[in-house]
Design an enzyme around this catalytic site. Structure first.
Site, PDB file in Angstrom:
ATOM      1  N   HIS A   1       0.829  -1.222   0.000  1.00 43.00           N
ATOM      2  CA  HIS A   1       0.000   0.000   0.000  1.00 43.00           C
ATOM      3  C   HIS A   1       0.855   1.260   0.000  1.00 43.00           C
ATOM      4  O   HIS A   1       0.436   2.292   0.528  1.00 43.00           O
ATOM      5  CB  HIS A   1      -0.951   0.037   1.202  1.00 43.00           C
ATOM      6  CG  HIS A   1      -1.681  -1.238   1.437  1.00 43.00           C
ATOM      7  ND1 HIS A   1      -2.909  -1.503   0.893  1.00 43.00           N
ATOM      8  CD2 HIS A   1      -1.329  -2.354   2.130  1.00 43.00           C
ATOM      9  CE1 HIS A   1      -3.295  -2.721   1.244  1.00 43.00           C
ATOM     10  NE2 HIS A   1      -2.343  -3.265   1.995  1.00 43.00           N
TER      11      HIS A   1
ATOM     12  N   SER B   1      16.302  20.228 -17.029  1.00 40.31           N
ATOM     13  CA  SER B   1      15.148  21.077 -17.309  1.00 40.31           C
ATOM     14  C   SER B   1      15.635  22.319 -18.042  1.00 40.31           C
ATOM     15  O   SER B   1      16.741  22.808 -17.802  1.00 40.31           O
ATOM     16  CB  SER B   1      14.485  21.474 -15.991  1.00 40.31           C
ATOM     17  OG  SER B   1      13.771  22.681 -16.138  1.00 40.31           O
TER      18      SER B   1
ATOM     19  N   LYS C   1      17.645  20.760 -11.878  1.00 37.85           N
ATOM     20  CA  LYS C   1      16.886  19.534 -12.096  1.00 37.85           C
ATOM     21  C   LYS C   1      17.643  18.441 -12.838  1.00 37.85           C
ATOM     22  O   LYS C   1      18.420  18.700 -13.743  1.00 37.85           O
ATOM     23  CB  LYS C   1      15.620  19.850 -12.904  1.00 37.85           C
ATOM     24  CG  LYS C   1      14.618  20.676 -12.140  1.00 37.85           C
ATOM     25  CD  LYS C   1      13.681  19.840 -11.329  1.00 37.85           C
ATOM     26  CE  LYS C   1      12.620  19.280 -12.254  1.00 37.85           C
ATOM     27  NZ  LYS C   1      11.652  18.488 -11.552  1.00 37.85           N
TER      28      LYS C   1
ATOM     29  N   GLU D   1      10.464   7.518 -17.164  1.00 39.74           N
ATOM     30  CA  GLU D   1       9.104   8.017 -17.399  1.00 39.74           C
ATOM     31  C   GLU D   1       8.607   7.645 -18.792  1.00 39.74           C
ATOM     32  O   GLU D   1       7.438   7.285 -18.980  1.00 39.74           O
ATOM     33  CB  GLU D   1       9.064   9.540 -17.229  1.00 39.74           C
ATOM     34  CG  GLU D   1       9.242   9.980 -15.791  1.00 39.74           C
ATOM     35  CD  GLU D   1       9.412  11.487 -15.689  1.00 39.74           C
ATOM     36  OE1 GLU D   1       8.572  12.130 -15.053  1.00 39.74           O
ATOM     37  OE2 GLU D   1      10.384  12.028 -16.251  1.00 39.74           O
TER      38      GLU D   1
END
Ligand code: ARG
Length: 462
Positions: free
Chosen positions: A159, A280, A286, A293
Site C-alpha cells: 500500500h 530542465s 533539475k 518516465e
C-alpha cells in the site's frame, strides 16, 4: 487495357483511382517484410519445381532472380512505390521484369492471403528470439546487481507504506521472476504460431499437387496448419504476442515507477546515472528520470496496440478480410517499442547507484519490525491474533510517545506482556528480521543467495 499494369487487372475496365491506390497501399510499412517474403517465395518455388508444377529450369530461374532481388533490396537499390500496393506485389513485379513470363508462375498454388500469414510468422519468429535474448540480458544484469547488493537492506512496501525490511537483492530478483514468466510466455507464443500457413492459398487450398511437408521443412516449421480457412483467418498469434509484450511493458513500467519515486529527494534511494537522465530548460538544478518516465509512458502505446488488434478481429467474418492489413502497424509498433525499452532499461539499470545507508535508515522507520515482535510472541506460545493485538498496543504507545520499537526498554515491553525477555531487543534488529525469513522464497541472505545459485546453475545449463 485499364489496370493492365496490375497483376489482378484482367477483369477491370477502369484504372484504380489514385486516391484508392494510396488508401489501400501498405507498402510503406510492409516493405519491412521483404526478406521474409523472398525467403517464403524461394521455398515455394522450389516445391513447385520439385512437384513438377513448374519446370525445374523455371524454378531455378525464379529462385536466382529472387536472390538477386533480395541482394538489391538489401542494398536499397529498389524503390518502393504506392502503385505496387504491398510488398508481395513489389517483389512479384520485380521478378516478372527480370524473368518475363516465367516469373508469372511463382504465384501458382498460392494467394497473398497465405503469403502474408507466412511473412508475418517468419518475421515474428525472429523478433521473438530477439526479445527473449533482450529479456535474458536484463535478467543477468539483475542477478549481477543482486549479488553486489546482497547486504543492502531496504524497506519493503505494501500500500506504498513501509511494511517489512527486505534485501534489495530480493526486490531485484522479484523482477527477475517476472521477466522469467515473460520469457516463458514469448516461447510459448512462438511454439504455438510456429506452424506453416503456406498451402492454404486464398482460403480453400489448391487443386494443384503441392507438397506442404517440403515447404515446411525448407522454412523450418515443425508443424503444418490443419485447416485452410483457419490459416488465412487466424491472427491469434499477433494478439497473443502483443499481450505478452504488454505484460513486459507493464513489468518495466512498474520497475520504472519505483525508480522514479526512489530517485526523488524525498526517497533518495537511487541515483540514476547522468547519462540516462535529462535536465530542465528552466530549472538549473533539475535532473529528471525521463527515460524511466518514457518507458512507463510507452507501455500505454503497446496496450493501445493490443486494443487495436483485439478490436480489429472481433467482427470479422470467415476468412480473410482486407481489415487484416491493419494488423501490421500495431504489431511492428509493439515489436519496436518492447525491444527499445528492454535495451535502454537494461543500460539504465546497469548504471544506477543504490544508496544503501539511506535505504537502511528508511527501513528502520515505520515500525517495520512490528510483525517480528508479534512472531516473537507466537514463539512464546501466544495465539497470533493475541500477539497482533499486544503489538498493536505497543505501536500506539510508541506513536503517542514519539518512540520507535528499539527505543523501548525491556520494562516498557513487559508492561504490555510479562513474557517478554531481553532477547526482544535482538529480535527487532533489521538484520535479524530479514535473516529470520529463511525459507524457499523468503528474503533471508541464505535464501536469496540460494536463489541466485539456482538461477546461475539453470542458466549455465542451457
Ligand atoms: N497487404 C495484404 C495484407 O496485409 C496482403 C494480403 C492481401 N490479400 C488480398 N486478397 N487483398 O493483409
Amino acid at each position: 487495357m485499364a489496370n493492365a499494369k496490375k497483376v489482378w487487372g484482367g477483369r477491370f475496365q477502369k484504372p484504380t483511382a489514385k486516391s484508392v491506390e494510396k488508401f489501400t497501399a501498405s507498402i510503406h510499412y510492409d516493405k519491412r517484410l521483404y526478406q521474409y517474403d523472398i525467403e517464403g517465395s524461394i521455398a515455394h518455388a522450389a516445391m513447385l519445381a520439385n512437384q513438377g508444377i513448374i519446370a525445374q529450369e523455371e524454378g531455378a530461374k525464379i529462385i536466382a532472380a529472387l536472390e538477386s532481388i533480395l541482394k538489391d533490396m538489401n542494398q536499397g537499390k529498389i524503390a518502393f512505390s504506392t502503385s505496387d500496393e504491398d510488398i508481395h506485389m513489389t517483389i512479384e513485379r520485380e521478378l516478372i521484369s527480370r524473368t518475363g513470363e516465367t516469373g508469372g508462375k511463382l504465384h501458382t498454388a498460392r494467394s497473398r492471403n497465405d503469403q502474408i500469414a507466412l511473412d508475418v510468422k517468419l518475421f515474428l519468429r525472429s523478433e521473438v528470439d530477439k526479445i527473449i535474448s533482450a529479456l535474458a540480458g536484463l535478467q543477468s544484469q539483475l542477478v549481477k546487481l543482486a549479488k553486489n547488493e546482497i547486504s543492502t537492506i531496504m524497506p519493503g512496501y505494501t500500500h506504498m507504506q513501509k511494511a517489512q525490511p527486505v534485501l534489495l537483492s530480493h526486490y531485484l530478483l522479484a523482477f527477475w521472476e517476472m521477466f522469467a514468466r515473460d520469457i516463458e510466455r514469448m516461447r510459448d507464443c512462438k511454439n504455438r504460431f510456429n506452424v506453416l500457413p503456406l498451402g492454404a492459398a486464398a482460403l480453400a487450398g489448391t487443386s494443384l499437387p503441392i507438397d506442404r511437408r517440403q515447404t515446411a521443412k525448407k522454412l523450418n516449421f515443425p508443424r503444418i496448419s490443419k485447416n485452410s480457412m483457419d490459416t488465412v483467418a487466424d491472427r491469434d498469434f499477433i494478439a497473443e504476442f502483443i499481450f505478452a509484450s504488454s505484460l513486459i511493458m507493464m513489468h518495466l513500467s512498474r520497475f520504472c515507477e519505483d525508480l522514479i519515486l526512489w530517485s526523488s529527494d524525498e526517497f533518495g534511494f537511487v541515483e540514476i546515472s547522468d547519462a540516462y537522465t535529462t535536465g530542465s530548460s528552466i530549472m538549473p538544478q533539475k535532473k529528471n528520470p525521463d527515460v524511466a518516465e518514457l518507458i512507463r509512458g510507452k507501455s500505454a502505446r503497446v496496450y493501445g496496440d493490443l486494443f487495436a488488434i483485439m478490436t480489429l478481429l472481433k467482427g470479422l467474418p470467415m476468412t480473410y478480410n482486407r481489415d487484416l492489413q491493419e494488423d501490421k502497424e500495431p504489431l511492428f509498433d509493439a515489436v519496436d517499442t518492447v525491444k527499445d525499452c528492454l535495451t535502454i532499461f537494461t543500460e539504465m539499470i546497469r548504471e544506477t547507484k543504490f544508496n544503501s545507508p539511506r535505504m537502511y535508515v528508511a527501513a528502520q522507520g515505520g515500525f517495520s519490525t512490528a510483525t517480528d515482535v508479534a512472531e516473537y510472541l507466537v514463539r512464546k506460545g501466544l495465539p497470533f491474533r493475541k500477539a497482533h493485538e499486544i503489538v498493536g498496543k505497543i505501536v500506539a504507545y510508541c506513536l503517542k510517545n514519539k518512540k520507535s520499537l528499539d527505543q523501548l526498554s525491556l520494562k516498557d515491553y513487559q508492561k504490555f506482556y510479562k513474557g517478554f525477555s531481553a532477547d526482544i531487543k535482538e529480535n527487532i534488529k533489521l538484520e535479524k528480521a530479514v535473516n529470520s525469513r529463511n525459507h524457499i522464497g523468503g528474503t533471508s541472505t541464505t535464501a536469496v543467495k540460494g536463489r541466485i545459485k539456482e538461477i546461475e546453475k539453470n542458466s549455465g545449463g542451457k
